[in-house]
Enzyme design. Structure first.
Site, PDB file in Angstrom:
ATOM      1  N   CYS A  25       1.833  -2.337   6.827  1.00 16.92           N
ATOM      2  CA  CYS A  25       2.077  -1.170   6.448  1.00 16.92           C
ATOM      3  C   CYS A  25       1.239  -0.577   5.112  1.00 16.92           C
ATOM      4  O   CYS A  25       0.406   0.409   5.221  1.00 16.92           O
ATOM      5  CB  CYS A  25       3.426  -0.735   5.743  1.00 16.92           C
ATOM      6  SG  CYS A  25       4.843  -1.547   6.889  1.00 16.92           S
ATOM      7  N   ASP A  26       0.970  -1.432   4.106  1.00 13.80           N
ATOM      8  CA  ASP A  26       0.333  -0.825   2.984  1.00 13.80           C
ATOM      9  C   ASP A  26      -0.919  -1.756   2.558  1.00 13.80           C
ATOM     10  O   ASP A  26      -1.419  -1.115   1.691  1.00 13.80           O
ATOM     11  CB  ASP A  26       1.283  -1.051   1.693  1.00 13.80           C
ATOM     12  CG  ASP A  26       2.728  -0.206   2.046  1.00 13.80           C
ATOM     13  OD1 ASP A  26       2.465   0.658   2.522  1.00 13.80           O
ATOM     14  OD2 ASP A  26       3.607  -0.723   1.436  1.00 13.80           O
TER      15      ASP A  26
ATOM     16  N   CYS B 151       5.427  -5.208   2.596  1.00 13.06           N
ATOM     17  CA  CYS B 151       4.999  -5.106   4.183  1.00 13.06           C
ATOM     18  C   CYS B 151       3.439  -4.812   4.130  1.00 13.06           C
ATOM     19  O   CYS B 151       2.827  -3.584   3.927  1.00 13.06           O
ATOM     20  CB  CYS B 151       5.573  -3.709   4.773  1.00 13.06           C
ATOM     21  SG  CYS B 151       4.862  -3.347   6.523  1.00 13.06           S
TER      22      CYS B 151
HETATM   23  P1  FAD Z   1      15.683   1.319   9.972  1.00  8.59           P
HETATM   24  O1  FAD Z   1      14.477   2.156   9.674  1.00  8.59           O
HETATM   25  O2  FAD Z   1      15.733   0.257   8.878  1.00  8.59           O
HETATM   26  O3  FAD Z   1      17.016   2.367  10.170  1.00  8.59           O
HETATM   27  C1  FAD Z   1      18.365   1.606  10.158  1.00  8.59           C
HETATM   28  C2  FAD Z   1      19.427   2.626  10.082  1.00  8.59           C
HETATM   29  O4  FAD Z   1      20.730   1.969  10.573  1.00  8.59           O
HETATM   30  C3  FAD Z   1      19.367   3.445   8.959  1.00  8.59           C
HETATM   31  O5  FAD Z   1      19.400   4.684   9.383  1.00  8.59           O
HETATM   32  C4  FAD Z   1      20.883   2.752   8.217  1.00  8.59           C
HETATM   33  O6  FAD Z   1      21.381   3.764   7.565  1.00  8.59           O
HETATM   34  C5  FAD Z   1      21.281   2.600   9.743  1.00  8.59           C
HETATM   35  N1  FAD Z   1      22.576   1.664   9.665  1.00  8.59           N
HETATM   36  C6  FAD Z   1      22.585   0.473   9.107  1.00  8.59           C
HETATM   37  N2  FAD Z   1      23.731   0.141   9.067  1.00  8.59           N
HETATM   38  C7  FAD Z   1      24.687   1.032   9.687  1.00  8.59           C
HETATM   39  C8  FAD Z   1      25.986   1.142   9.927  1.00  8.59           C
HETATM   40  N3  FAD Z   1      26.893   0.086   9.813  1.00  8.59           N
HETATM   41  N4  FAD Z   1      26.730   2.184  10.643  1.00  8.59           N
HETATM   42  C9  FAD Z   1      25.669   3.150  10.967  1.00  8.59           C
HETATM   43  N5  FAD Z   1      24.396   3.237  10.732  1.00  8.59           N
HETATM   44  C10 FAD Z   1      23.923   1.769  10.108  1.00  8.59           C
HETATM   45  N6  FAD Z   1       6.114   0.825   9.252  1.00  8.59           N
HETATM   46  C11 FAD Z   1       5.411   1.404   9.862  1.00  8.59           C
HETATM   47  O7  FAD Z   1       5.165   1.469  11.002  1.00  8.59           O
HETATM   48  N7  FAD Z   1       4.205   1.941   9.033  1.00  8.59           N
HETATM   49  C12 FAD Z   1       4.446   2.015   7.611  1.00  8.59           C
HETATM   50  O8  FAD Z   1       3.625   2.693   6.896  1.00  8.59           O
HETATM   51  C13 FAD Z   1       5.646   1.623   7.046  1.00  8.59           C
HETATM   52  N8  FAD Z   1       5.808   1.508   5.820  1.00  8.59           N
HETATM   53  C14 FAD Z   1       7.151   0.900   5.244  1.00  8.59           C
HETATM   54  C15 FAD Z   1       7.118   1.171   4.107  1.00  8.59           C
HETATM   55  C16 FAD Z   1       8.526   0.441   3.377  1.00  8.59           C
HETATM   56  C17 FAD Z   1       8.560   0.627   1.861  1.00  8.59           C
HETATM   57  C18 FAD Z   1       9.450  -0.234   4.236  1.00  8.59           C
HETATM   58  C19 FAD Z   1      10.729  -0.779   3.588  1.00  8.59           C
HETATM   59  C20 FAD Z   1       8.964  -0.257   5.555  1.00  8.59           C
HETATM   60  C21 FAD Z   1       7.848   0.457   6.021  1.00  8.59           C
HETATM   61  N9  FAD Z   1       7.679   0.364   7.483  1.00  8.59           N
HETATM   62  C22 FAD Z   1       6.408   0.794   8.113  1.00  8.59           C
HETATM   63  C23 FAD Z   1       8.743  -0.523   8.273  1.00  8.59           C
HETATM   64  C24 FAD Z   1       9.475   0.534   9.093  1.00  8.59           C
HETATM   65  O9  FAD Z   1      10.049   1.459   8.291  1.00  8.59           O
HETATM   66  C25 FAD Z   1      10.598  -0.219   9.820  1.00  8.59           C
HETATM   67  O10 FAD Z   1       9.930  -0.885  10.811  1.00  8.59           O
HETATM   68  C26 FAD Z   1      11.243   0.796  10.832  1.00  8.59           C
HETATM   69  O11 FAD Z   1      11.853   1.741   9.926  1.00  8.59           O
HETATM   70  C27 FAD Z   1      12.438   0.182  11.464  1.00  8.59           C
HETATM   71  O12 FAD Z   1      13.081   1.120  12.167  1.00  8.59           O
HETATM   72  P2  FAD Z   1      14.609   0.972  12.647  1.00  8.59           P
HETATM   73  O13 FAD Z   1      15.123   2.267  13.331  1.00  8.59           O
HETATM   74  O14 FAD Z   1      14.722  -0.375  13.586  1.00  8.59           O
HETATM   75  O15 FAD Z   1      15.552   0.495  11.463  1.00  8.59           O
END
Ligand code: FAD
Ligand code: NAP
Length: 335
Positions: free
Chosen positions: A139-140, A136
């Site tokens: 992010c980084d 990302c």
């Molecule tokens: P996610 O955070 O992906 O959460 C998905 C959730 O769904 C999880 O809790 C998972 O357990 C759950 N889930 C999946 N399938 C099921 C199921 N079948 N049943 C029940 N639950 C389920 N963004 C920033 O803004 N700043 C940063 O500095 C940044 N750094 C990052 C660094 C890394 C290494 C990564 C990988 C990402 C980073 N991001 C950053 C991006 C950011 O993390 C994502 O955009 C954000 O987390 C997305 O949020 P979300 O809630 O949509 O999904």
């Protein structure tokens, strides 16, 4: 086997699911959040987060997610440790089954299951994640100010990340396994016109080179996909941009997905193809993929859900009022 019933069932405990929960709880929808295999979501896999608003200093990803969960619980959310493995969206309340065997019934459903970056699958990549290797740039990228970096991939994401990284890095190398890019033409034109970007064609990553100690990534070993020739470039940041997997398999055949497998939502809303089911965060977003955008669409999902329930209640009251008195009594007797 236990049946959990709620007005608002949320799948996923990342920024999208927890923001939906905070708004949903405050609107009196008594949300249940099913956390899935990654409680707290993707941010729990990183260290420094510097772009989530509200914090003057860098915060740690896992800490930020603990705070978000505590806030959601504080306003009345119930967190459940389970992963959903089966769905029935054919009628309301929607009925979902967990890995534990428990059943979850929700009058509305918010899908916030996120997306996972695709990785090359190399051992050296795994070893250097967070030590120079990232998926990302937004992010980084900031952590690589003034350093040489490379992006791997040839789609829109890779080209956009390469262009973005020129804000921080004096030189960006794009590494692509073929001799043509998949990215849109306009992005290709911007890429080729940029003096700070070099494209290496027909190159695949053979390994990420660890400088040892605190150095982290110092170079990338390449092999030519046409000639097989080996080469090395010196870089301190390597951004793998070869696509993402949205967590939507569970919903295939139940909800409309787009051509890349992301949840299809009505533009400007979180409404999916089934009334009463809403999708937010990375599972419905292949462009921004940030914690703050996920949180923002989580808020939208809760507001959309609340309006949906209010409208459904209004329609049902109106239908009941329109029924002739005799029929109403019979209906009440059979209920
Ligand atoms: P996610 O955070 O992906 O959460 C998905 C959730 O769904 C999880 O809790 C998972 O357990 C759950 N889930 C999946 N399938 C099921 C199921 N079948 N049943 C029940 N639950 C389920 N963004 C920033 O803004 N700043 C940063 O500095 C940044 N750094 C990052 C660094 C890394 C290494 C990564 C990988 C990402 C980073 N991001 C950053 C991006 C950011 O993390 C994502 O955009 C954000 O987390 C997305 O949020 P979300 O809630 O949509 O999904
Ligand atoms: P993508 O279009 O699937 O492109 C992935 C790229 O990574 C391809 O160039 C592919 O190479 C390469 N790749 C895949 N596996 C690889 C491997 N193992 N080793 C080396 N290279 C590998 O993914 P994306 O760029 O993330 O885009 C996904 C979707 O989101 C697309 O529909 C895209 O248009 C959209 N998107 C849109 C925007 C925007 O509108 N601004 C921004 C970002 C993404 P090959 O070309 O050889 O297959």
């Amino acid at each position: 086997m236990t049946t959990h019933t709620t007005r608002m069932l949320i799948l996923g405990s990342g920024p999208a699911g927890l923001s939906a929960a905070i708004y949903g709880a405050r609107a009196g929808m008594n949300p249940i959040v099913v956390q899935g295999v990654q409680p707290g979501g993707q941010l729990t896999t990183t260290t420094d987060v510097e772009n989530y608003p509200g914090f003057r200093d860098v915060v740690q990803g896992p800490w930020l997610m603990e705070e978000m969960q505590a806030q959601a619980e504080h306003v009345g959310t119930r967190m459940v440790w389970d992963t959903i493995t089966g769905v029935d969206l054919s009628r309301r309340p929607f009925r979902l089954t967990g890995d534990s065997g428990d059943v979850y019934e929700g009058e509305v459903l918010v899908i916030a299951t996120g997306a996972q970056a695709r990785w090359l699958g190399l051992e050296s990549e795994e070893a250097l994640k967070g030590k120079g290797v990232s998926a990302c740039a937004t992010c980084d990228g900031f952590f690589f100010r003034g350093k040489r970096v490379a992006v791997i991939g040839g789609g829109n994401t890779a080209v956009e990340e390469a262009l973005y990284l020129t804000n921080h890095s004096p030189h960006v190398t794009l590494i692509h396994r073929r001799d043509t890019l998949r990215a849109e033409r306009i992005l290709q034109e911007r890429l080729h016109a940029h003096p700070g970007i070099t494209v290496l064609w027909n190159k695949a990553v053979a390994g990420f080179v660890d400088g040892g100690g605190a150095a982290g990534l110092v170079a990338i070993d390449l092999h030519d996909t046409v000639t097989g020739e080996r080469s090395r470039i010196d870089v301190e940041g390597g951004f793998v941009a070869i696509g993402h997997h949205p967590a939507t398999e569970l919903f295939r055949g139940h909800l409309e997905l787009d051509g890349d497998g992301y949840m299809a939502v009505e533009p400007g809303s979180t409404r999916t193809s089934v009334p009463g089911v809403f999708a937010c965060g990375d599972v419905a977003d292949k462009v921004y993929r940030q914690a703050v955008t996920a949180a923002g669409t989580g808020c939208m999902a809760a507001l959309d859900a609340e309006r949906f329930l209010a409208h459904a209640a209004f329609e049902s009251d109106r239908a009941a009022a329109a029924e002739p008195a005799g029929e109403k009594e019979n209906a009440e007797a059979s209920w």
